[in-house]
Design an enzyme around this catalytic site. Structure first.
Site, PDB file in Angstrom:
ATOM      1  N   CYS A 102       3.991  63.376  57.945  1.00  5.62           N
ATOM      2  CA  CYS A 102       4.038  63.063  56.515  1.00  5.62           C
ATOM      3  C   CYS A 102       5.275  62.207  56.194  1.00  5.62           C
ATOM      4  CB  CYS A 102       3.970  64.348  55.685  1.00  5.62           C
ATOM      5  SG  CYS A 102       3.480  64.037  53.981  1.00  5.62           S
ATOM      6  N   HIS A 114      -1.162  66.305  57.616  1.00  5.72           N
ATOM      7  CA  HIS A 114      -0.473  67.489  58.127  1.00  5.72           C
ATOM      8  C   HIS A 114      -1.326  68.162  59.190  1.00  5.72           C
ATOM      9  CE1 HIS A 114       2.915  67.796  55.294  1.00  5.72           C
ATOM     10  NE2 HIS A 114       2.100  67.190  54.435  1.00  5.72           N
ATOM     11  N   GLU A 151      -0.596  70.592  60.950  1.00  9.90           N
ATOM     12  CA  GLU A 151      -0.383  72.054  60.859  1.00  9.90           C
ATOM     13  C   GLU A 151      -1.181  72.672  59.721  1.00  9.90           C
ATOM     14  OE1 GLU A 151       1.560  69.768  59.769  1.00  9.90           O
ATOM     15  OE2 GLU A 151       2.553  70.396  57.926  1.00  9.90           O
TER      16      GLU A 151
END
Lengths: 210, 251
Positions: A82, A192, A194
């Site tokens: 990001c 992202h 994650e």
């Protein structure tokens, strides 16, 4: 000894989520905030949530800028996520013009606000497309199907000067933007991983394989 | 068309998942909230929203514990709302693993909190939660404190102001339709979507896949589903399949 993923803490990120994701895939994780620990890292993660100028200021304050640049030159894997991805580029145009880490030549520009049906901030799952056939081989996308969706939250996007540094693209209305960039051992994802479910975890798994 | 998100909303009381009607008359659901959440994650839900239904100062630790446990096996964005009164509360919730905070009552009382949270953590982190109720003359009014307290404020005005103050998204709950399983308030969704340029998450009343399609048709960027999921009336897959068949871009 197994290798460790070092996540840079400069006060501007969702550290916990990134740690959890790496722990979940069985990696050893450490959070670092000292310049000298950067070069000692096996795998380096530059996360980031927030504005470009603030991010660069916080990195500089901790003396991290040069060390991250040196790490990028070491050949060891570096992943920017990001804002962490955006800061890999040369310049950011958020609020004001700010110098980035300049590891990948290019600029960070504002998403257009006049794309019909597309809103800023862009908070969405978008498909990531292989920019050129065979482009994903040897990259974090190696095990990813073309068109897989990932989770994005951003108002700015990276625009690498050289198209060869574009690893994956997504569509924001008529604008094709960089979902991921890559230059040798340095990779950046605008999305992202994650927070992108099992497909995101797979990408992280591939990252720590190198 | 931009992709549209499907979100599971879980209202929490203490350490239990609850569901009410019009945001009251809470009933407990049998399983632990984390079990529902993980199930929706495996089904391919795009995001999770936890709302502390009683927004009490007590029981905050159990909410944080739920968030913390969620982040261990659920790798999608998590929004948490209910009882966030200060920037420190917001920080606390984010530190527990939430990606965004949803603020309702305190935003009504001290609107500058919206700007504070947006400036400190970014607009994308600041979800303005609006509890909307139609009054007798057909105007949508802003309610707060779990729809117990009423303001004279117009929902469209408040949504616009919230955007100007820095909110990155609006979680729009129709108190009238909430928990009724009779469809969503399409008029409310349309009106709010027209006046703001930030994403609108429509919440309250979805009973079947068609309701998702209708809400998106009125301008919703995302739809949050609670009861219909918790009671197994509709699945993530059914909604996404129907949406895709209707030409809506979903994951």
């Amino acid at each position: 000894m197994s290798k460790t993923v070092s996540i840079i803490d400069y006060g501007m990120s969702n550290l916990l989520s990134i740690c959890r994701a790496f722990e979940h895939i069985g990696a050893m994780v450490q959070v670092i905030d000292k310049a000298e620990d950067v070069l000692k890292s096996d795998y380096l993660i530059l996360p980031g949530v927030g504005a470009f100028p603030d991010g660069m200021k916080e990195l500089a304050k901790r003396g991290l800028v040069e060390h991250i640049q040196q790490f990028a030159g070491s050949g060891k894997p570096l992943l920017g996520i990001c804002l962490g991805m955006q800061m890999l580029l040369s310049k950011g145009h958020e609020h004001t013009v700010t110098d980035g880490l300049n590891i990948i030549e290019g600029e960070v520009l504002a998403l257009p606000k006049d794309m019909k049906g597309y809103k800023v901030p862009n908070i969405n799952w978008h498909s990531a497309d292989e920019n050129a056939p065979g482009n994903w081989k040897g990259s974090v996308f190696e095990n990813t199907k073309n068109g897989t969706c990932f989770y994005f939250v951003h108002s700015y996007y990276a625009h690498p000067a050289d198209e060869k540094h574009l690893l994956a693209t997504s569509q924001f209305g008529d604008l094709k933007f960089a979902a991921a960039v890559k230059r040798e051992n340095v990779t950046g994802t605008q999305f992202h991983p994650e927070k992108s479910g099992e497909d995101g975890l797979e990408l992280l798994r591939r990252f720590i394989r190198d | 068309m931009s992709p549209k998100r499907l979100i599971a909303r879980l209202d929490i009381k203490g350490h239990r998942l609850v569901k009410g009607i019009h945001l009251e008359g809470w009933r407990f659901l049998p399983k632990h909230p984390n079990a529902y959440c993980y199930d929706y994650y495996l089904q391919g839900i795009d995001e999770i929203i936890y709302v502390d239904a009683v927004a009490s100062l007590y029981g905050r630790d159990s909410l944080k514990e739920i968030i913390r446990k969620t982040t261990e096996n659920v790798f999608i964005p998590i929004t948490v709302g209910g009882g966030i009164r200060t920037i420190d509360d917001a920080h606390d919730i984010l530190r527990s693993g939430a990606d965004k905070v949803a603020i309702c009552s305190q935003a009504v009382k001290t609107p500058e909190l919206i700007s504070e949270v947006a400036n400190k953590f970014g607009n994308q982190c600041m979800v303005l939660s609006i509890q909307a109720k139609k009054n007798t003359s057909g105007r949508f009014e802003v309610w707060y404190d779990v729809a117990r307290e009423k303001t004279e404020m117009d929902v469209m005005e408040w949504a616009r102001k919230g955007e100007a103050l820095g909110a990155g998204e609006i979680l729009l709950t129709s108190v009238d339709m909430e928990g009724m399983e009779k469809g969503m308030d399409l008029e409310l969704i349309r009106q709010v979507s027209q006046v703001v340029s930030i994403p609108v998450i429509a919440s309250g009343g979805l009973s079947n896949a068609g309701d998702f399609v209708k809400a998106v048709g009125e301008g919703a960027d995302a739809v949050a589903v609670a009861k219909a999921f918790h009671y197994g009336r509709v699945t993530v897959e059914q909604i996404k399949r129907e949406a895709a068949e209707q030409g809506i871009n979903v994951r």
